[in-house]
Scaffold this active site. Structure first.
Site, mmCIF file in Angstrom:
data_model
loop_
_atom_site.group_PDB
_atom_site.id
_atom_site.type_symbol
_atom_site.label_atom_id
_atom_site.label_comp_id
_atom_site.label_asym_id
_atom_site.label_seq_id
_atom_site.Cartn_x
_atom_site.Cartn_y
_atom_site.Cartn_z
ATOM 1 N NE ARG A 1 -4.384 7.812 6.885
ATOM 2 C CZ ARG A 1 -3.427 8.591 7.374
ATOM 3 N NH1 ARG A 1 -3.152 8.586 8.657
ATOM 4 N NH2 ARG A 1 -2.739 9.387 6.569
ATOM 5 C CG HIS B 1 -1.075 4.565 5.007
ATOM 6 N ND1 HIS B 1 -0.421 5.603 5.621
ATOM 7 C CD2 HIS B 1 -2.147 5.115 4.399
ATOM 8 C CE1 HIS B 1 -1.080 6.733 5.398
ATOM 9 N NE2 HIS B 1 -2.129 6.467 4.670
ATOM 10 C CG ASP B 2 1.029 -3.483 4.755
ATOM 11 O OD1 ASP B 2 2.257 -3.290 4.554
ATOM 12 O OD2 ASP B 2 0.531 -4.615 4.804
ATOM 13 C CB VAL C 1 4.196 1.535 0.887
ATOM 14 C CG1 VAL C 1 5.697 1.730 0.792
ATOM 15 C CG2 VAL C 1 3.481 2.884 0.975
ATOM 16 N N GLY D 1 3.077 -3.305 -1.533
ATOM 17 C CA GLY D 1 2.070 -4.353 -1.436
ATOM 18 C C GLY D 1 1.716 -4.693 -0.008
ATOM 19 C CB SER E 1 6.767 -3.014 4.413
ATOM 20 O OG SER E 1 5.728 -2.393 3.690
ATOM 21 C CG ASN F 1 4.343 8.083 10.712
ATOM 22 O OD1 ASN F 1 4.072 9.226 11.032
ATOM 23 N ND2 ASN F 1 5.371 7.459 11.204
ATOM 24 C CG HIS G 1 -11.563 9.447 4.067
ATOM 25 N ND1 HIS G 1 -11.074 10.219 3.049
ATOM 26 C CD2 HIS G 1 -10.517 8.692 4.496
ATOM 27 C CE1 HIS G 1 -9.789 9.936 2.865
ATOM 28 N NE2 HIS G 1 -9.429 9.010 3.722
ATOM 29 C CB THR G 2 -17.853 6.873 6.619
ATOM 30 O OG1 THR G 2 -18.983 7.065 7.444
ATOM 31 C CG2 THR G 2 -17.416 5.424 6.756
ATOM 32 C CG ASP H 1 -22.587 6.855 8.519
ATOM 33 O OD1 ASP H 1 -21.553 7.307 7.977
ATOM 34 O OD2 ASP H 1 -23.116 7.401 9.500
HETATM 35 C C1 HEM Z 1 -7.736 8.133 -2.065
HETATM 36 C C2 HEM Z 1 -6.652 8.545 -1.470
HETATM 37 C C3 HEM Z 1 -6.590 8.854 -0.010
HETATM 38 C C4 HEM Z 1 -6.058 9.974 0.531
HETATM 39 C C5 HEM Z 1 -5.402 11.115 -0.211
HETATM 40 C C6 HEM Z 1 -6.231 9.872 1.955
HETATM 41 C C7 HEM Z 1 -5.796 10.814 2.867
HETATM 42 C C8 HEM Z 1 -6.035 10.779 4.219
HETATM 43 C C9 HEM Z 1 -5.604 11.776 5.160
HETATM 44 C C10 HEM Z 1 -4.778 13.015 4.827
HETATM 45 C C11 HEM Z 1 -6.078 11.422 6.378
HETATM 46 C C12 HEM Z 1 -5.918 12.196 7.684
HETATM 47 C C13 HEM Z 1 -4.648 11.818 8.388
HETATM 48 C C14 HEM Z 1 -4.426 12.723 9.570
HETATM 49 O O1 HEM Z 1 -4.131 13.892 9.346
HETATM 50 O O2 HEM Z 1 -4.562 12.287 10.721
HETATM 51 C C15 HEM Z 1 -6.801 10.197 6.212
HETATM 52 C C16 HEM Z 1 -7.423 9.514 7.236
HETATM 53 C C17 HEM Z 1 -8.031 8.297 7.075
HETATM 54 N N1 HEM Z 1 -8.084 7.549 5.927
HETATM 55 FE FE1 HEM Z 1 -7.561 8.144 4.087
HETATM 56 N N2 HEM Z 1 -6.867 8.709 2.250
HETATM 57 C C18 HEM Z 1 -7.103 8.045 1.090
HETATM 58 C C19 HEM Z 1 -7.687 6.798 0.949
HETATM 59 C C20 HEM Z 1 -8.082 6.006 2.003
HETATM 60 C C21 HEM Z 1 -8.474 4.618 1.898
HETATM 61 C C22 HEM Z 1 -8.436 3.802 0.611
HETATM 62 C C23 HEM Z 1 -8.830 4.200 3.140
HETATM 63 C C24 HEM Z 1 -9.298 2.844 3.588
HETATM 64 C C25 HEM Z 1 -10.089 2.085 2.902
HETATM 65 C C26 HEM Z 1 -8.671 5.347 4.017
HETATM 66 C C27 HEM Z 1 -8.990 5.340 5.347
HETATM 67 C C28 HEM Z 1 -8.754 6.400 6.204
HETATM 68 C C29 HEM Z 1 -9.212 6.404 7.589
HETATM 69 C C30 HEM Z 1 -10.037 5.336 8.273
HETATM 70 C C31 HEM Z 1 -8.738 7.599 8.138
HETATM 71 C C32 HEM Z 1 -8.917 8.069 9.596
HETATM 72 C C33 HEM Z 1 -7.694 7.670 10.380
HETATM 73 C C34 HEM Z 1 -7.792 8.005 11.870
HETATM 74 O O3 HEM Z 1 -8.889 8.022 12.428
HETATM 75 O O4 HEM Z 1 -6.725 8.234 12.462
HETATM 76 N N3 HEM Z 1 -8.196 6.409 3.302
HETATM 77 N N4 HEM Z 1 -6.752 9.812 4.891
HETATM 78 C C1 NAG Z 2 3.930 5.780 15.422
HETATM 79 C C2 NAG Z 2 5.163 6.249 14.741
HETATM 80 O O1 NAG Z 2 6.055 5.487 14.453
HETATM 81 N N1 NAG Z 2 5.212 7.551 14.470
HETATM 82 C C3 NAG Z 2 6.332 8.188 13.810
HETATM 83 C C4 NAG Z 2 5.882 8.827 12.506
HETATM 84 O O2 NAG Z 2 6.896 9.582 11.916
HETATM 85 C C5 NAG Z 2 7.366 10.632 12.706
HETATM 86 C C6 NAG Z 2 8.382 11.377 11.880
HETATM 87 O O3 NAG Z 2 7.783 11.898 10.752
HETATM 88 C C7 NAG Z 2 7.969 10.058 14.000
HETATM 89 O O4 NAG Z 2 8.397 11.120 14.827
HETATM 90 C C8 NAG Z 2 6.916 9.232 14.728
HETATM 91 O O5 NAG Z 2 7.489 8.616 15.850
#
Ligand code: HEM
Ligand code: NAG
Ligand code: NAG
Ligand code: NAG
Ligand code: NAG
Ligand code: NAG
Ligand code: NAG
Length: 323
Positions: free
Chosen positions: A62, A66-67, A70, A72, A76, A93, A191-192, A250
């Site tokens: 992820r 995110h990098d 924002v 490119g 950052s 974040n 999201h798998t 998967d």
């Molecule tokens: C299409 C738009 C997308 C939205 C709106 C979105 C939104 C989110 C949100 C809300 C979470 C949960 C964060 C949390 O509450 O901890 C998440 C997790 C995650 N996203 Fe996305 N995402 C998107 C696209 C992507 C893409 C393109 C990737 C990578 C190819 C990705 C990979 C992941 C992964 C791996 C997690 C799990 C992170 C963890 O285990 O901490 N997402 N995403």
């Molecule tokens: C890992 C990290 O830098 N987390 C920051 C994410 O942003 C919150 C504020 O929204 C900070 O409190 C965390 O330290």
């Protein structure tokens, strides 16, 4: 002759302009001469890390996303705030973890090849290694990115899509980064793996339309399950996005979406477009026959977003601060 030359020039420069927008300057094996073992050094560190904590695969995949969205793919996301205004410190974040892992990889690279490998490339290689460590298909990573030196919290709010986004917003958001509708559905398959905080989807469980109701489009049985895990206003609990296989890359998450068991509106929204719906329905039926290869292609497309290459930008010595 002169006319030919003019045509050639026009063609050349047209291609050049397109190239810049599409990651010109990147190639597989960019460090072949300057740091031949660069990818092996990254792989070594990551093998150790994932042996200790495979749950970092999600956050690290992820992080690259995110990098790239924002400013490119220029690392950052890794810059520390001097006054709490960097991307790192923005609300989305919340679940980004693993910054220390990137620092570990960077330190290993600096030891062998000081000042050569960019933090932006480290993120791209680590993301691939996260996919492979969780059982996804190997794909080649283009390298040659250089690092930026600016990180802004406010830019995350306009560039990162919220989990409440509908299909129109998602397609437009990806399109603005040069990514297609297919890239959207394929990359959402990321999201798998991983987990989500309850707060990222609890709007769908409680008071969805202001009548103390749940999102009617979510499987009511799944709503019940999730409500047990996530109490109102829970800010800390983590839920597996693909329960039972959140450490396995998967296609089960696509199947969950078709069963209305996706956590986010932005995932369920993929059923509201004929292209995205057809893709995830087909992949969940055929066992994901092309998903592995498609993911590699879409990651390459994502990894090209607004990259800095050539002699522009920087190679940071420490990923969390400018030189
Ligand atoms: C299409 C738009 C997308 C939205 C709106 C979105 C939104 C989110 C949100 C809300 C979470 C949960 C964060 C949390 O509450 O901890 C998440 C997790 C995650 N996203 Fe996305 N995402 C998107 C696209 C992507 C893409 C393109 C990737 C990578 C190819 C990705 C990979 C992941 C992964 C791996 C997690 C799990 C992170 C963890 O285990 O901490 N997402 N995403
Ligand atoms: C890992 C990290 O830098 N987390 C920051 C994410 O942003 C919150 C504020 O929204 C900070 O409190 C965390 O330290
Ligand atoms: C920068 O942030 C990292 C975590 O991202 C933290 O471990 C480190 O201590 C910070 N460094 C400085 C110099 O602030
Ligand atoms: C999608 O969301 C945007 C932004 O919230 C909104 O303006 C638009 O009306 C929505 N479109 C549909 C079809 O619901
Ligand atoms: C549910 O939403 C309505 C309308 O926004 C609001 O008036 C009400 O206080 C909310 N209920 C709860 C329990 O938050
Ligand atoms: C899908 O479209 C329907 C009909 O327009 C709408 O009611 C529903 O909210 C949409 N679902 C998502 C997740 O955007
Ligand atoms: C970023 O780098 C550019 C040169 O590439 C330089 O002009 C600028 O001052 C730097 N900005 C910061 C905040 O370090």
């Amino acid at each position: 002759m002169a006319a030919m030359a003019t045509v050639a020039k026009v063609v050349c420069c047209f291609v050049l302009v397109l190239g810049v927008a599409n990651g010109q300057g990147l190639k597989v094996g960019f460090y072949q001469n300057t740091c031949p073992n660069a990818e092996a050094i990254v792989n070594d560190v990551m093998r150790t890390v994932f042996k200790e904590a495979l749950s970092l695969a999600g956050p690290l995949l992820r992080m690259h996303f995110h990098d790239c969205f924002v400013r490119g793919c220029e690392a950052s996301i890794l810059l520390n705030s001097s006054t709490n205004t960097a991307e790192k410190d923005s609300p989305p974040n919340l679940s980004l973890r693993g910054y220390q892992v990137i620092d570990r990889v960077k330190a290993a690279l600096e030891k062998k090849c000081p000042g050569i490998v960019s933090c932006a490339d480290i993120l791209a290689i680590v993301a691939r290694d996260a996919v492979v460590a969780t059982g996804g298909k190997f794909y080649n990573v283009e390298t040659g990115r250089r690092d930026g030196n600016v990180s802004s919290l406010t830019e995350t709010l306009t560039n990162l899509l919220p989990p409440t986004a509908n299909i129109t917003t998602l397609i437009a958001g990806f399109n603005a980064k040069g990514l297609s509708v297919k890239d959207l559905v394929v990359l959402s398959g990321g999201h798998t793996i991983g987990t989500s905080h309850c707060s990222s989807f609890s709007n769908r469980l409680y008071n969805f339309t202001g009548k103390n109701d749940a999102d009617p489009s979510m499987d009511p049985n799944y709503v019940k399950v999730l409500k047990k895990r996530c109490k109102i206003n829970d800010q800390t609990t983590l839920v597996e996005m693909d329960p039972g296989s959140f450490k396995t890359f998967d296609i089960k998450y696509f199947t969950l979406i078709t069963k209305r068991r996706a956590l986010f509106t932005s995932d369920e929204a993929l059923l509201n477009n004929s292209v995205t719906k057809a893709y995830l329905t087909a992949q969940s039926k055929n066992g994901g026959s092309t998903f592995g290869d498609d993911f590699g292609v879409s990651m390459m497309n994502m990894g090209r977003i607004s990259v800095i290459t050539g002699s522009a930008g920087h190679i940071r010595k420490f990923c969390y601060k400018n030189n």
